[in-house]
Design an enzyme around this catalytic site. Structure first.
Site, PDB file in Angstrom:
ATOM      1  N   THR A 130       0.821  -1.211   0.000  1.00 38.89           N
ATOM      2  CA  THR A 130       0.000   0.000   0.000  1.00 38.89           C
ATOM      3  C   THR A 130       0.849   1.252   0.000  1.00 38.89           C
ATOM      4  OG1 THR A 130      -1.568   1.265   1.371  1.00 38.89           O
ATOM      5  CG2 THR A 130      -0.098  -0.199   2.529  1.00 38.89           C
ATOM      6  N   GLU A 132       0.244   3.621   1.908  1.00 37.41           N
ATOM      7  CA  GLU A 132       0.211   4.145   3.272  1.00 37.41           C
ATOM      8  C   GLU A 132       1.537   3.960   4.002  1.00 37.41           C
ATOM      9  OE1 GLU A 132      -3.299   3.602   5.609  1.00 37.41           O
ATOM     10  OE2 GLU A 132      -4.515   3.106   3.856  1.00 37.41           O
ATOM     11  N   TYR A 157      -1.653  -0.504  10.976  1.00 40.12           N
ATOM     12  CA  TYR A 157      -1.796  -1.152   9.667  1.00 40.12           C
ATOM     13  C   TYR A 157      -0.618  -0.832   8.760  1.00 40.12           C
ATOM     14  CZ  TYR A 157      -3.113  -1.493   4.764  1.00 40.12           C
ATOM     15  OH  TYR A 157      -3.094  -1.744   3.414  1.00 40.12           O
ATOM     16  N   LYS A 161       2.440  -3.272   7.232  1.00 39.40           N
ATOM     17  CA  LYS A 161       2.704  -3.451   5.802  1.00 39.40           C
ATOM     18  C   LYS A 161       4.120  -3.002   5.442  1.00 39.40           C
ATOM     19  CE  LYS A 161       0.488  -4.756   2.941  1.00 39.40           C
ATOM     20  NZ  LYS A 161       0.350  -6.151   2.414  1.00 39.40           N
TER      21      LYS A 161
END
Length: 353
Positions: A130, A132, A157, A161
Site C-alpha cells: 500500500t 500508506e 496497519y 505493511k
C-alpha cells in the site's frame, strides 16, 4: 501459467482471481476466510476448471508446504493481509500476526519451494502493498509518492505493511528469492467489503442513515478502480523486473468530501430520495487518530517501463460501483451482520488486554 493468489476471496485478491482466470491462467486461491473474505467474490469463476480453492492460514507452514507441493505454482501473488486502518487501531495484534508473521511464513515457504525445484528462472514472488507505508503528503500537487520515497508509516496497519515490504526486500537481497513489489493507492469498486468509505456511503444512503466523514473531509486520496489494479498486478507479476518495486496509482485525487458528494449526486440520479438530496445526510465526526492528510502516487515507473496507465476515471468508476451495489443486494446484505461492520471503529485507544 499457474498463479497462487493469497487472499483471493478478499476485495483486491478476488479481482485478480477473476481477471487471471478470464485470461486463461490456472489460479489457486489460498484464503483463510477471515471476517472480510467472501467466497461469493469468486462465484463468476468458481466452476471454471482453471480455478482451485485452498482454505489455509498464511501463518501455517505445514499447510502452505502442502499447497505449494500439490499445485506447484509458477507465480505467487501475495495479497492476504489485514487492511482496515480503524481495526488496526482497535486491535493491532491481528495486523502484526497476519501482515508480518504471515508474510514471513509465505517467504520461507516460497524460498523452500523455489530451492527444491532448482531455482527456476521464471518463478516470481509478487508482494502487494500500500501507499500508506510512505506516510502523509502535504497538499502541494507537485509532491507525490515515488518508489524512492522514505517509509514513514503512521498507523499499526501501515507499519505492519511496511515491515512486510522490508522482509520481502531482505529475502531477495539475502537469499536471491525473485521478488517484485508494488504499492497501490486506495482501491474501490465491486465486491468492496462494506466497512470501507465508499461502500459505507452507498449503503448508508440506501438505508437513509447519516454519511459520516472524518474531520472536515479535506483528507485527499488517489482512487484506483480495483479492476485497473488487478490488470496492473498481473502485468507486474509476469513482466515486472525482479527486485524492483512499482507504485500503482489511479491518477484520481479527490478529497473525502468531494468523493462522498459525487456518490450522492450519482444516487440522486439513479435512485432519488422522496425529499431532498442524499448530500443532506452528510455529517462530520471526530477524526481518526493519526489520520494522514494526503496520499498521491507517481506511477511513472510502471507507465514508462511497462506501458500501463489506469483506464477508469473516478467518476466512471464510482458510477459503475454504485450501479453494482444497487444490483447486488444479495451479495452485500449478509455481510452487514459480520462483526464490526456498521460500527465506528478506531476511536477507542485503550490498550488491548
Amino acid at each position: 501459467m499457474k498463479i497462487l493468489v493469497t487472499g483471493g476471496a478478499g476485495f483486491i485478491g478476488s479481482a485478480v482471481v477473476r481477471l487471471a482466470v478470464s485470461r486463461g491462467h490456472s489460479v489457486v486461491n489460498l484464503d483463510a476466510l477471515t471476517y472480510a473474505a467472501c467466497l461469493a467474490n469468486v462465484t463468476p469463476v468458481a466452476d471454471n476448471p482453471l480455478y482451485a480453492f485452498e482454505q489455509a492460514d498464511i501463518r501455517d507452514r505445514p499447510a502452505l508446504d502442502s499447497v505449494f507441493d500439490a499445485h506447484q505454482p509458477d507465480i505467487v501473488m501475495h495479497l492476504a493481509a489485514e487492511s482496515h486502518v480503524d481495526r488496526s487501531i482497535d486491535g493491532p495484534g491481528d495486523f502484526i500476526k497476519s501482515n508480518i508473521t504471515g508474510t514471513f511464513s509465505m517467504l520461507e515457504t516460497a524460498r523452500k519451494y523455489w530451492v527444491e525445484r532448482g531455482k527456476p528462472n521464471g518463478f516470481r514472488f509478487h508482494h502487494i502493498s500500500t501507499d500508506e507505508v510512505f506516510g502523509s503528503l502535504p497538499a502541494d500537487p507537485a509532491m507525490l509518492f515515488t518508489e524512492d520515497t522514505p517509509y514513514d508509516p503512521r498507523s499499526p496497519y501501515s507499519a505492519s505493511k511496511a515491515s512486510s515490504d522490508h522482509l520481502v526486500r531482505a529475502w531477495h537481497e539475502t537469499y536471491g528469492l525473485p521478488v517484485v513489489l508494488s504499492n497501490c493507492s486506495n482501491n474501490y469498486g465491486p465486491y468492496h467489503f462494506p466497512e470501507k468509505l465508499i461502500p459505507v456511503v452507498i449503503l448508508n444512503t440506501l438505508a437513509g442513515k447519516s454519511l459520516p466523514i472524518y474531520g472536515d473531509g479535506s483528507n485527499i486520496r488517489d482512487w484506483l478502480y480495483v479492476e485497473d489494479h488487478a490488470d496492473a498486478l498481473l502485468l507486474l507479476a509476469t513482466q515486472g523486473k525482479v527486485g524492483r518495486s512499482y507504485n500503482i496509482g489511479g491518477e484520481n485525487e479527490r478529497t473525502n468530501l468531494e468523493l462522498v458528494k459525487t456518490i450522492c449526486q450519482i444516487l440522486d440520479r439513479l435512485k432519488p430520495r422522496a425529499h431532498g438530496t442524499y448530500a443532506d445526510l452528510i455529517t462530520f465526526v471526530t477524526d481518526r487518530p493519526g489520520h494522514d492528510a494526503r496520499y498521491a502516487i507517481d506511477p511513472s515507473r510502471i507507465r514508462d517501463e511497462l506501458g500501463w496507465r489506469p483506464s477508469v476515471t473516478v467518476e466512471e468508476g464510482l458510477e459503475r460501483t454504485v450501479r453494482w451495489y444497487l444490483e447486488n443486494e444479495d451479495w452485500w446484505r449478509p455481510l452487514l451482520a459480520r462483526k464490526g461492520v456498521g460500527q465506528r471503529l478506531g476511536a477507542d485507544q485503550k490498550p488491548a488486554q
